[in-house]
Design an enzyme around this catalytic site. Structure first.
Site, PDB file in Angstrom:
ATOM      1  N   GLY A  13      10.690  23.132  14.586  1.00 60.17           N
ATOM      2  CA  GLY A  13       9.653  24.159  14.733  1.00 60.17           C
ATOM      3  C   GLY A  13      10.229  25.551  14.585  1.00 60.17           C
ATOM      4  O   GLY A  13       9.817  26.494  15.261  1.00 60.17           O
ATOM      5  N   GLY A  14      11.150  25.702  13.647  1.00 64.37           N
ATOM      6  CA  GLY A  14      11.921  26.936  13.509  1.00 64.37           C
ATOM      7  C   GLY A  14      11.289  28.015  12.678  1.00 64.37           C
ATOM      8  O   GLY A  14      11.987  28.935  12.230  1.00 64.37           O
ATOM      9  N   ASP A  42       9.817  22.411  10.057  1.00 61.24           N
ATOM     10  CA  ASP A  42       8.518  22.926  10.495  1.00 61.24           C
ATOM     11  C   ASP A  42       7.441  22.318   9.606  1.00 61.24           C
ATOM     12  O   ASP A  42       7.739  21.617   8.639  1.00 61.24           O
ATOM     13  CB  ASP A  42       8.466  24.451  10.452  1.00 61.24           C
ATOM     14  CG  ASP A  42       7.577  25.024  11.567  1.00 61.24           C
ATOM     15  OD1 ASP A  42       6.465  24.476  11.764  1.00 61.24           O
ATOM     16  OD2 ASP A  42       7.986  25.992  12.242  1.00 61.24           O
ATOM     17  N   ASP A  67       6.550  17.200  11.093  1.00 60.06           N
ATOM     18  CA  ASP A  67       5.628  17.309  12.221  1.00 60.06           C
ATOM     19  C   ASP A  67       6.307  16.651  13.414  1.00 60.06           C
ATOM     20  O   ASP A  67       6.661  15.463  13.366  1.00 60.06           O
ATOM     21  CB  ASP A  67       4.315  16.595  11.884  1.00 60.06           C
ATOM     22  CG  ASP A  67       3.254  16.791  12.961  1.00 60.06           C
ATOM     23  OD1 ASP A  67       3.610  16.879  14.147  1.00 60.06           O
ATOM     24  OD2 ASP A  67       2.057  16.843  12.614  1.00 60.06           O
ATOM     25  N   PHE A  68       6.478  17.414  14.491  1.00 61.22           N
ATOM     26  CA  PHE A  68       7.277  16.889  15.605  1.00 61.22           C
ATOM     27  C   PHE A  68       6.627  15.710  16.328  1.00 61.22           C
ATOM     28  O   PHE A  68       7.246  15.106  17.203  1.00 61.22           O
ATOM     29  CB  PHE A  68       7.620  18.000  16.604  1.00 61.22           C
ATOM     30  CG  PHE A  68       6.444  18.701  17.242  1.00 61.22           C
ATOM     31  CD1 PHE A  68       5.545  18.024  18.035  1.00 61.22           C
ATOM     32  CD2 PHE A  68       6.276  20.071  17.072  1.00 61.22           C
ATOM     33  CE1 PHE A  68       4.476  18.669  18.647  1.00 61.22           C
ATOM     34  CE2 PHE A  68       5.213  20.741  17.677  1.00 61.22           C
ATOM     35  CZ  PHE A  68       4.311  20.021  18.464  1.00 61.22           C
ATOM     36  N   HIS A 121       6.558  25.928  24.992  1.00 66.65           N
ATOM     37  CA  HIS A 121       5.609  26.699  25.808  1.00 66.65           C
ATOM     38  C   HIS A 121       4.218  26.785  25.164  1.00 66.65           C
ATOM     39  O   HIS A 121       3.266  27.225  25.812  1.00 66.65           O
ATOM     40  CB  HIS A 121       6.162  28.090  26.137  1.00 66.65           C
ATOM     41  CG  HIS A 121       6.251  29.041  24.989  1.00 66.65           C
ATOM     42  ND1 HIS A 121       6.757  30.315  25.127  1.00 66.65           N
ATOM     43  CD2 HIS A 121       5.923  28.942  23.670  1.00 66.65           C
ATOM     44  CE1 HIS A 121       6.718  30.951  23.964  1.00 66.65           C
ATOM     45  NE2 HIS A 121       6.221  30.133  23.073  1.00 66.65           N
TER      46      HIS A 121
END
Length: 424
Positions: free
Chosen positions: A259-260, A284, A305-306, A325
């Site tokens: 997700g960088g 990402d 996709d994580f 978060h």
């Protein structure tokens, strides 16, 4: 009138409190403390400057009446955001920066930009009244460091790519919460942002749809300006914890940034540790990878996709910066378990680079960002207890250490696999 919205006819607070200074008794003490902090500038750490800012905030509030504080919030600050955004979109701040530090007349600026002079004069007058711009004559202004910095994409574009696109989600949060019974929200598909704008798009999709994706990326690129990065030796000892003992093969994965965004963090890592072994991999969604520009060719770009299986196995480190978060515990648990499945026991490390909210005395940047997470993602900044619950109890990883560097600076939560079977 709706029962939930009606204003009470009576109050237990006397109206005179609204026009009296909030806390005059504290003023002498605050002035003394601020003076002590000023004398220590340049001697102690940046924490002294932050403490001084906090005391100055307290002094402002102590001297102000509640009516003045209300007016500052409802007129002053809102008006300032309005004027700043106008200056960004019209090219005002770029022009003033190009003109240098000399005094600049509003009519001349308006003529160069194609703005009606009266309109620009009104906006600049307010920014000067708010202390953000120096008024040196009638309709004549001198740039400040703040207005000069607005010409930097990392600073200015946050106002367009974040605030202008999302502020209704924050300002109308009370309506969102009232409709849902005043509960703490955790559903990423039901946020105050979505409710306020009548959309099912998340923040990133909405901002890109509005044409401000680059602006948001610029803001994210400058997110930590002026704060120490996680790779600073005072925060996390990269050489001792990661480079030493790493697989020296050039084909081995060294650091995977999950997700960088467009690679800001990996660029900084590569610059700081050019001789680190193995590959640096940026992961990402396709929407983000497609926006990558000017990223060093040695950094591998990977659409991912994580929620899916982590394709990079046995990397020395997996890195997640300010992503968890944005999501509820359920989503984060799934992400962390995907990373856990890919980690090599005794070798791999997971590094979570986020704020850890202290139980008392939290810095305003942490609590402010928590409000953004609440309104825009139905998520949260987590306390130490919440992090342990998510990482150890739910995801089955072990927290080796939480590396911290003071107020308003993100911590590094170092995690490892707890066993050799890959089970929690």
């Amino acid at each position: 009138m709706d029962a939930d919205n009606k204003v009470k006819d009576s109050t237990t607070v006397d109206i005179s409190v609204a026009s009296s200074p909030s806390n005059l008794d504290e003023v002498p003490k605050l002035l003394s403390e601020i003076g002590e902090y000023i004398q220590r500038f340049g001697i102690d750490t940046d924490e002294i400057r932050k403490d001084a800012i906090f005391k100055c905030r307290q002094l402002f509030l102590a001297l102000s009446t509640p009516r003045e504080i209300m007016a500052d919030h409802c007129w002053g600050q809102i008006g300032a955001m309005m004027a700043v955004g106008f200056g960004l979109d019209s090219g005002l701040w770029d022009l003033m920066a190009q003109n240098g530090d000399k005094p600049q007349r509003a009519p001349d600026l308006a003529s160069s930009l194609g703005i009606e002079p009266k309109l620009l004069s009104r906006l600049l007058r307010h920014l000067s009244a708010m202390g953000l711009l120096n008024e040196v004559g009638e309709d004549e202004y001198q740039p400040t460091n703040y207005t000069k910095a607005l010409s930097l994409p990392q600073i200015g574009n946050g106002y367009l790519g974040l605030t202008a696109c999302t502020s209704a989600g924050c300002l109308k949060y009370h309506e969102f919460s009232r409709k849902r019974g005043w509960i703490n929200p955790t559903n990423p598909e039901d946020t105050s942002l979505m409710d306020a704008y009548g959309t099912d798009k998340d923040l990133f999709s909405r901002v890109n749809e509005l044409g401000y994706g680059k602006h948001l990326n610029d803001y994210l690129g400058g997110y930590n300006l002026g704060r120490r990065w996680w790779i600073h030796p005072d925060i996390y000892p990269v050489k001792e914890r990661l480079i030493n003992g790493a697989d020296p093969s050039p084909d081995a994965s060294f650091l995977v940034d999950i997700g960088g965004n467009v690679g800001h963090d990996l660029e900084r890592f590569r610059a700081a540790f050019p001789d680190a072994p193995g590959k640096l991999i940026l992961q990402d969604l396709p929407m983000m990878i497609g926006q990558v520009k000017n990223l060093d060719s040695s950094i591998v770009r990977m659409e991912y996709d994580f929620r899916d299986e982590q394709p990079v196995k046995g990397s020395r480190a997996y890195y997640i910066h300010s992503t968890l978060h944005n999501w509820s515990d359920d989503v984060c648990e799934s992400l962390l378990k995907r990373v856990k499945e890919a980690m090599k026991p005794g070798y791999s490390r997971l590094l979570i680079n986020e704020f850890v909210v202290p139980e008392m005395g939290a810095h305003w940047e942490i609590t402010g960002l928590d409000m953004m997470m609440l309104a825009l993602f139905s998520s949260e900044q987590r306390t130490r207890v919440a992090w342990y619950d998510l990482i150890e109890r739910r995801a089955g990883l072990r927290i080796v250490q939480i590396w911290s560097a003071g107020a308003g600076v993100e911590s590094v939560i170092e995690c490892e696999v707890t066993n050799y079977e890959g089970e929690a």
